[in-house]
Design an enzyme around this catalytic site. Sequence first.
Site, mmCIF file in Angstrom:
data_model
loop_
_atom_site.group_PDB
_atom_site.id
_atom_site.type_symbol
_atom_site.label_atom_id
_atom_site.label_comp_id
_atom_site.label_asym_id
_atom_site.label_seq_id
_atom_site.Cartn_x
_atom_site.Cartn_y
_atom_site.Cartn_z
ATOM 1 N NE ARG A 1 -4.196 -1.464 -0.139
ATOM 2 C CZ ARG A 1 -5.410 -1.294 0.511
ATOM 3 N NH1 ARG A 1 -5.567 -0.524 1.342
ATOM 4 N NH2 ARG A 1 -6.266 -2.345 0.271
ATOM 5 C CG ASP B 1 -8.628 -3.828 -4.523
ATOM 6 O OD1 ASP B 1 -8.374 -3.066 -3.726
ATOM 7 O OD2 ASP B 1 -9.407 -4.798 -4.288
HETATM 8 O O1 CP3 Z 1 -0.080 0.480 -3.222
HETATM 9 C C1 CP3 Z 1 -0.627 -0.698 -3.378
HETATM 10 O O2 CP3 Z 1 -0.272 -1.726 -2.594
HETATM 11 C C2 CP3 Z 1 -1.145 -1.194 -4.633
HETATM 12 C C3 CP3 Z 1 -2.586 -1.019 -4.694
HETATM 13 C C4 CP3 Z 1 -3.390 -2.202 -3.718
HETATM 14 C C5 CP3 Z 1 -4.744 -1.741 -3.397
HETATM 15 N N1 CP3 Z 1 -5.241 -2.906 -2.784
HETATM 16 C C6 CP3 Z 1 -5.212 -0.354 -3.587
HETATM 17 C C7 CP3 Z 1 -6.339 -0.067 -2.598
HETATM 18 C C8 CP3 Z 1 -3.157 -3.388 -3.612
HETATM 19 C C9 CP3 Z 1 -2.252 -4.073 -3.824
HETATM 20 C C10 CP3 Z 1 -4.418 -3.836 -2.745
HETATM 21 C C11 CP3 Z 1 -4.793 -5.253 -2.225
HETATM 22 C C12 CP3 Z 1 -5.987 -5.508 -1.775
HETATM 23 N N2 CP3 Z 1 -7.273 -5.051 -1.555
HETATM 24 C C13 CP3 Z 1 -5.857 -6.339 -0.630
HETATM 25 C C14 CP3 Z 1 -4.787 -7.277 -0.026
HETATM 26 C C15 CP3 Z 1 -3.949 -6.579 0.822
HETATM 27 C C16 CP3 Z 1 -4.519 -6.031 2.260
HETATM 28 O O3 CP3 Z 1 -4.409 -4.929 2.264
HETATM 29 O O4 CP3 Z 1 -5.025 -6.921 2.933
HETATM 30 C C17 CP3 Z 1 -7.283 -6.400 -0.013
HETATM 31 C C18 CP3 Z 1 -7.907 -7.159 1.056
HETATM 32 C C19 CP3 Z 1 -7.966 -5.509 -0.619
HETATM 33 C C20 CP3 Z 1 -9.380 -5.156 -0.903
HETATM 34 C C21 CP3 Z 1 -9.918 -3.815 -0.436
HETATM 35 N N3 CP3 Z 1 -9.474 -2.699 -1.128
HETATM 36 C C22 CP3 Z 1 -10.127 -3.101 0.810
HETATM 37 C C23 CP3 Z 1 -10.430 -3.963 1.905
HETATM 38 C C24 CP3 Z 1 -10.282 -1.902 0.610
HETATM 39 C C25 CP3 Z 1 -10.681 -0.832 1.631
HETATM 40 C C26 CP3 Z 1 -9.908 -0.808 3.135
HETATM 41 C C27 CP3 Z 1 -8.716 0.294 2.579
HETATM 42 O O5 CP3 Z 1 -7.446 0.015 2.939
HETATM 43 O O6 CP3 Z 1 -9.287 1.542 2.087
HETATM 44 C C28 CP3 Z 1 -9.654 -1.487 -0.807
HETATM 45 C C29 CP3 Z 1 -9.626 -0.062 -1.214
HETATM 46 C C30 CP3 Z 1 -8.364 0.275 -1.679
HETATM 47 N N4 CP3 Z 1 -7.698 -0.520 -2.186
HETATM 48 C C31 CP3 Z 1 -7.767 1.572 -1.407
HETATM 49 C C32 CP3 Z 1 -6.705 1.408 -2.170
HETATM 50 C C33 CP3 Z 1 -5.398 2.571 -2.297
HETATM 51 C C34 CP3 Z 1 -8.422 2.848 -0.711
HETATM 52 C C35 CP3 Z 1 -9.384 3.088 -1.729
HETATM 53 C C36 CP3 Z 1 -9.636 4.764 -1.292
HETATM 54 O O7 CP3 Z 1 -8.921 5.368 -2.010
HETATM 55 O O8 CP3 Z 1 -10.680 4.840 -0.606
#
Ligand code: CP3
Length: 339
Positions: A23, A73
């Site tokens: 992230r 994602d």
């Molecule tokens: O920088 C990076 O790591 C690359 C991009 C990336 C995102 N999600 C962007 C994102 C990666 C590799 C992920 C993986 C992901 N997504 C996982 C596995 C890793 C982990 O955190 O356990 C999971 C479970 C998800 C599902 C997901 N997507 C959730 C649970 C959420 C909401 C919670 C949160 O952290 O905001 C997302 C949204 C998300 N994915 C955001 C980002 C930058 C936030 C979105 C926003 O701007 O509101």
Amino acid sequence: MAKPILDVLSGKTPDRVPLWLMRQAGRYLPEYRNLRARAGNFLDLCLTPKWASEITLQPIKRFDFDAAILFADILLIPFALGQKLQFREGEGPVLEKLEDEKSLAKLQFDQKKLQPVFETIEDVKNSLPSATALIGFCGGLWTVAAYMIDGTSRQNFSQAKLWAAEKPDLLDKLIGILLDASENYLCRQIEAGAEIIQIFESWAGLLTGDKFDRWVIKPTRELVARVKRKYPHIPIIGFPRSAGDHYRSYAENTGIDAVSIDQQVTLDYAKELQKIKPLQGNLDPVLLVKGGEDMRQATLAILDKLGPRHIFNLGHGVVPETPPDHVADLVKIVRGYKK
Ligand code: CP3
């Protein structure tokens, strides 16, 4: 140019400890929040190559990490299978729940829906510094299945756990669908230019005993074998978060090239695991929020115990409250480290 992260992944000793953060692109960066506000919608952000590639590069420009991770994602696979997906402000992802056999029969993988992701990879590859590696990824099959079954993480995946207990054959079937889709998705990412793959099994810790073997180890091994059949030279990092004592079996039995460890793994256990596979991790993301001496001491402890054949990273993703200055401090500590 040599890429230290690829050295570690192939079992060599690099010149210095490579570093990137899960992230690393995200809400803690003002430049991300700006673009996010302009795009309005997170899914549009992921599926518009010029935005997604700009966001992928934001943390590289600021911190010069050793690897960029594709901005996308893990839930794009359910989206490409036709399941309705929304990202609501402050609430995280919401999927239309899978109910039964009939809702499984409706899933149809449409690779075209993911075409923008492959274009993002091509764009990023054209602008990445020559020493920076590009990581592609997908979710672990169990983790993606759990989101598809429960729709959100709000109920701690109670329905997914019920499927594992009461409808194991249906869960096998769903995992089989995800296996085919994820194989295709990862191979296309590699063809577009991804040099490393990471599998995010964020909810590995929900399964224990035989269930861990059946829905984490076995399907991961199959996915890794299928990708490696076509692309044997591409290293694959596995992240079975909160797997506890199962980390060892995961390292031994999945065929992955390196294991990413969460912050609960002790350095003594990690040292043992490192005899099996190269490791990545495991600084507590909270220490990156706190910064200062506590962060420094914990970072040095990891480097002393696991370096230099280690990929420095967090135990889970950077959280939105993280001050970017602390990330800059962390980079300085890791880069300045000499054993
Ligand atoms: O920088 C990076 O790591 C690359 C991009 C990336 C995102 N999600 C962007 C994102 C990666 C590799 C992920 C993986 C992901 N997504 C996982 C596995 C890793 C982990 O955190 O356990 C999971 C479970 C998800 C599902 C997901 N997507 C959730 C649970 C959420 C909401 C919670 C949160 O952290 O905001 C997302 C949204 C998300 N994915 C955001 C980002 C930058 C936030 C979105 C926003 O701007 O509101």
